[in-house]
Design a protein around this motif. Structure first.
Motif, PDB file in Angstrom:
ATOM      1  N   ARG A 167       2.718   0.318   1.385  1.00 11.11           N
ATOM      2  CA  ARG A 167       3.591   1.274   0.722  1.00 11.11           C
ATOM      3  C   ARG A 167       2.891   2.592   0.418  1.00 11.11           C
ATOM      4  N   LEU A 168       1.757   2.502  -0.198  1.00 17.17           N
ATOM      5  CA  LEU A 168       1.177   3.714  -0.758  1.00 17.17           C
ATOM      6  C   LEU A 168       0.010   4.241   0.062  1.00 17.17           C
ATOM      7  N   THR A 169      -1.032   3.455   0.211  1.00 18.84           N
ATOM      8  CA  THR A 169      -2.174   3.928   0.998  1.00 18.84           C
ATOM      9  C   THR A 169      -1.972   3.378   2.393  1.00 18.84           C
ATOM     10  N   SER A 196      12.713   2.055 -12.173  1.00 17.58           N
ATOM     11  CA  SER A 196      13.810   1.128 -12.389  1.00 17.58           C
ATOM     12  C   SER A 196      13.886   0.016 -11.362  1.00 17.58           C
ATOM     13  N   VAL A 217       8.324  -5.953  13.137  1.00 14.81           N
ATOM     14  CA  VAL A 217       8.397  -6.461  11.770  1.00 14.81           C
ATOM     15  C   VAL A 217       9.835  -6.848  11.482  1.00 14.81           C
ATOM     16  N   MET A 224      12.284   8.329  -8.851  1.00 10.43           N
ATOM     17  CA  MET A 224      11.370   7.271  -8.402  1.00 10.43           C
ATOM     18  C   MET A 224      12.116   6.241  -7.591  1.00 10.43           C
ATOM     19  N   GLN A 225      13.378   6.054  -7.907  1.00  9.60           N
ATOM     20  CA  GLN A 225      14.193   5.108  -7.164  1.00  9.60           C
ATOM     21  C   GLN A 225      14.246   5.492  -5.697  1.00  9.60           C
ATOM     22  N   TYR A 233       9.060   4.480   0.591  1.00  8.33           N
ATOM     23  CA  TYR A 233       8.054   3.432   0.739  1.00  8.33           C
ATOM     24  C   TYR A 233       8.531   2.348   1.687  1.00  8.33           C
ATOM     25  N   GLU A 234       9.848   2.042   1.621  1.00  2.00           N
ATOM     26  CA  GLU A 234      10.348   0.998   2.516  1.00  2.00           C
ATOM     27  C   GLU A 234      10.234   1.422   3.962  1.00  2.00           C
ATOM     28  N   GLU A 290      11.202   4.820  -3.614  1.00 11.53           N
ATOM     29  CA  GLU A 290      11.132   3.444  -3.100  1.00 11.53           C
ATOM     30  C   GLU A 290      11.710   3.362  -1.705  1.00 11.53           C
ATOM     31  N   ILE A 346      15.200  -1.281  12.557  1.00  9.04           N
ATOM     32  CA  ILE A 346      15.352  -1.368  11.107  1.00  9.04           C
ATOM     33  C   ILE A 346      14.751  -0.140  10.444  1.00  9.04           C
ATOM     34  N   LYS A 380      16.752   2.376   8.016  1.00  6.80           N
ATOM     35  CA  LYS A 380      16.329   2.789   6.676  1.00  6.80           C
ATOM     36  C   LYS A 380      16.244   4.304   6.578  1.00  6.80           C
ATOM     37  N   PRO A 408      -3.344  -0.666  -2.803  1.00  3.93           N
ATOM     38  CA  PRO A 408      -3.078  -1.049  -4.183  1.00  3.93           C
ATOM     39  C   PRO A 408      -2.240  -2.317  -4.251  1.00  3.93           C
ATOM     40  N   GLU A 457       6.703   0.927   4.959  1.00  5.59           N
ATOM     41  CA  GLU A 457       6.380  -0.491   5.057  1.00  5.59           C
ATOM     42  C   GLU A 457       6.839  -1.063   6.372  1.00  5.59           C
ATOM     43  N   GLU A 458       7.992  -0.584   6.831  1.00  5.79           N
ATOM     44  CA  GLU A 458       8.539  -1.088   8.073  1.00  5.79           C
ATOM     45  C   GLU A 458       7.632  -0.729   9.242  1.00  5.79           C
TER      46      GLU A 458
END
Lengths: 194, 168, 408
Positions: free
Chosen positions: C160-162, A69, A5, C143-144, C150-151, C147, C178, C182, A154, C154-155
């Motif tokens: 992200r979530l499910t 944010s 990716v 929450m920041q 999640y990244e 993220e 990468i 991260k 989602p 994603e990689e």
């Protein structure tokens, strides 16, 4: 096995530092601006939507990320999310709605005051999603009229924001007489809502 | 001396004799069955005995075997001895026409909702349960959905084309 | 309204000695849909009756229709705040049934992903406890950093979530540079954030007075209710599946299991925080171990089981066996042995168990999920009887009940 990716390293340059929204059409003079009422009302309503997050499952967590944010939803005017239907404009149904929950969605919708809009976020709210079972309502449009559907399982926060922007378009262009017209009444009759 | 599967089997046979049967060890977990009248006696024995000490109910649910006439519903208990780190599985079989099994809520409070779920899905009637009613499905439902004869999908949908889903 | 006929008003309410309050399915303080019908005497709770099932999606019946791979997206949606743990748990169960042994590198990578998921879930729970006491900043701040997690997902898997991450036997692709960059960024930035988050609450008088002493449960009652996970550890019992029955090479790691004393809300909050520090330490250890694999070993990301793991595309086009396996796996006609297996992993809320009975067909005969949220939510009435309404809200959010897992 599988393609590596790649990370997007080509950044898009900003054209302007600040972009300003377009003014509605109208007649302008020294100290006054005349336009039609529904344009002004539409502009005011669309930039201050107060959503009611009806978050049932996984899409609710993506909504929490959208409110965070990084993907701020507050910049679109939705700073205050309310949980009381009497005080909200937009019912955001996020997540699977089971048949047990259907009457609850309907009741919350009935308690909202006009004008009200409904956005179905996520595949489960749009059409039942991956859960084609005896206990899941196959889409909330079986119980309430829906304005915008956001697919995804989602949906990414960007997609949820896109859905909210479509609602903003709908609100901005809505006629002030729509809610009293025959077509809208017929729509509500179809859902057995008086 | 640590608790091994053989030792547990010995103690059970010593206490209950012929009534506990079908001992097997799939993937290392001792599994046995007993008649449904004895389920509380076996559970109490496993709980109270100082050597066995199975005082943690990991899981309780049922399986439907429609072809095994007279033994269609199996209620399966997974028990765990936290001190010696041993797990066992205990099954009771019951007929589908009279699916009455004694409740374990007197011994394990956690069995309350687990038994309600089993009742909701399979129709197993737990005798002595304080509040046996449906828990996950709608209250008006009149059938037990996890049984093999009932379909998965909602039958009232008119917009799905069964041909495309290989069911036409 | 006819749809609420099943709620019967108790005697006390009719004679006006107690009030019935419906802490209904749509509620801001619950992350999920479940209902509590409370009987209140002023502010004190006399009894609470729970109704669940508002998001019952029939996972167990759905699983009887799906071959093993297609069950993974269902497991995602159980505890959706930490879905990789459920995915890995399911894959480990399948591997136990099929008799597959995964190489060490795969195990260490799995540990990294599972501990990231645990941090992700505990962050939501603890920050929502903060929000319910009125402190919104901690939530936004944290929450920041979710993220960033999640990244990383994603990689590796694209979502992200499910996540639907991993395959039976390993991962779908190797972690590329990468992803590791991260992970480095996360490990560098996150500890300071966690420290600041904890500082906001730990010695804060309002938070302490609201959470200490409320919603307590003793160790005996917790064990009787089959509690597991942080809720049980806060009550004083150090039962952690990662230590008791190690899976995925957890025995190679050094970590502590934090334990509380009274089982009240403050202890649960503390236990989750300490678990986050332990998870960070485990991730660092796993990362170091992964970096030690060099050369060809560093390319290993799945077990060599072509019957259950899709073969390389070059082989599919050139070799006959690979073509057959590819076809069988995609069509879902893989041969599962007959047997029954129960396997559990330490989810963020407790012991997530998978009881799989297979009769040799292409789909499971019976698959049951042992869901910790369902089991410990029963104890809510006992935990809140006699306490005040606002304490009941905090107890509800500190228990971390995720409706998707509860109703399955």
């Amino acid at each position: 096995m599988g393609r590596p990716v790649a990370y997007n390293v080509n950044e898009k340059k900003l054209e302007n530092d600040i972009s300003i929204a377009n003014m509605p059409e109208g007649h302008q003079g020294e100290g006054f601006f005349a336009t039609s009422l529904n344009k002004v009302v539409g502009l005011a309503r669309k930039n201050s939507i107060w959503p009611l997050p009806f978050a049932t499952s996984c899409c609710g967590i993506e909504f929490m990320a959208t409110m965070g944010s990084h993907y701020d939803l507050a910049r679109f005017g939705s700073e205050r999310v309310g949980f009381s239907p009497r005080q909200c404009d937009l019912l955001m149904v996020m997540g699977t709605i089971a048949k047990k929950m259907g009457p609850v969605v309907k009741q919350v919708y009935l308690q909202m005051a006009e004008p009200r809009w409904v956005i179905a976020v996520g595949a489960c709210a749009c059409s039942g999603g991956i859960f084609d079972t005896y206990s899941v309502l196959q889409g909330i449009d079986q119980v309430v009229p829906v304005d915008v559907y956001v697919p995804g399982c989602p949906p990414r926060p960007e997609a949820i924001i896109d859905g909210v922007m479509r609602i903003q378009d709908l609100i901005g262009k809505e006629s002030l007489r729509r809610r009293n017209g025959d077509r809208y009444k017929a729509l509500l009759e179809g859902y057995a809502i008086q | 001396m640590s608790l091994t599967n053989d030792r547990i089997k010995e103690r059970l046979v010593e206490k209950f004799g012929e009534q506990v049967s079908a001992f097997s060890e799939p993937y290392g977990m001792l599994t046995f069955e007993a008649p449904k009248e004895l389920n509380l006696k076996v559970l109490n024995f496993l709980y109270d005995d100082e050597e066995l000490k199975f005082r943690f109910l990991t899981d309780l649910q049922a399986v439907h075997y429609p072809d095994d006439k007279g033994r269609e519903l199996a209620v399966v208990y997974h028990l765990h001895n936290l001190v010696d780190n041993v797990r066992i599985r205990f099954k009771v079989f019951t007929d589908i026409k009279t699916p009455d099994v004694y409740t374990a809520t007197g011994l394990f409070s956690g069995a309350n909702w687990m038994e309600r779920e089993t009742y909701d899905f399979f129709g197993v009637n737990f005798v002595g349960h304080p509040n046996l009613k449906r828990i996950l499905n709608v209250d008006e439902m009149d059938y037990f959905p996890m049984r093999k004869e009932y379909p998965l999908e909602d039958q009232t949908r008119i917009d799905k084309d069964d041909e495309m889903f290989g069911r036409g | 309204m006819t749809e609420h006929e099943h709620i019967r008003l108790p005697e006390g309410s009719i004679e006006k000695t107690t009030t019935t309050l419906n802490l209904g399915p749509t509620h801001p303080a619950t992350h999920g849909v479940f209902q509590n019908i409370l009987e209140l005497d002023g502010e004190r709770i006399v009894s609470a009756e729970q109704t669940v099932g508002y998001i019952h999606r029939a996972f167990e019946k759905l699983a009887e229709r799906r071959p093993l791979y297609q069950v993974t997206p269902l497991t995602d949606r159980l505890n959706y705040c930490s879905s990789p743990i459920n995915n890995m748990g399911w894959h480990i169960t399948c591997e136990k049934l099929l008799g597959i042994k995964t190489p060490k590198r795969v195990d260490y990578l799995r540990v990294i992903i599972m501990e990231l998921a645990r941090i992700s879930d505990h962050l939501i729970c603890n920050s929502i406890v903060g929000v319910d006491t009125g402190a919104y900043t901690g939530f936004l701040y944290v929450m920041q950093y979710r993220e960033l997690i999640y990244e990383i997902y994603e990689e590796i898997c694209g979502s992200r979530l499910t996540t639907n991450i991993g395959r039976i036997g390993g991962f779908e692709r190797n972690f590329n540079d990468i992803a590791f960059q991260k992970l480095d960024k996360f490990l560098a930035e996150y500890p300071a954030v966690l420290k600041e988050f904890i500082n906001l609450f730990e010695r804060n008088r309002i938070f302490m007075e609201r959470t200490q002493g409320t919603g307590a449960i003793s160790a005996d009652r917790a064990l009787n209710y089959s509690f597991t996970g942080p809720n049980l550890r806060a009550a004083g019992v150090d039962y952690d599946v990662r230590v008791h029955t190690p899976y995925s090479s957890y025995e190679d790691f050094q970590f502590n299991v934090p334990v509380g004393t009274t089982g009240d809300n403050f202890d649960r909050w503390q236990v989750r925080n300490d678990e986050m520090w332990e998870s960070l330490s485990i991730i660092e250890q796993a990362y170091r171990k992964v970096k030690e694999f060099k050369g060809a070993d560093a390319e290993v990301f799945h077990a060599d089981v072509p019957e259950y793991y899709l073969p390389e595309k070059e082989d599919v086009y050139t070799k006959m066996e690979a073509l057959i396996w590819h076809f069988k796996i995609i069509m879902g006609e893989i041969d599962i042995p007959v047997g029954e297996v129960y396997n559990c992993v330490e989810g963020a809320n407790g012991e997530v168990g998978f009881y799989l009975i297979s009769d040799g067909g292409r789909t499971p005969y019976r698959l049951h999920f042992r869901r910790p949220c369902f089991i410990y939510y029963q104890a809510y009435e006992e935990m809140t009887k006699g306490s005040m309404m606002s304490d009941a809200i905090i107890t509800l959010s500190s228990l971390n009940v995720i409706a998707g897992e509860m109703d399955a």
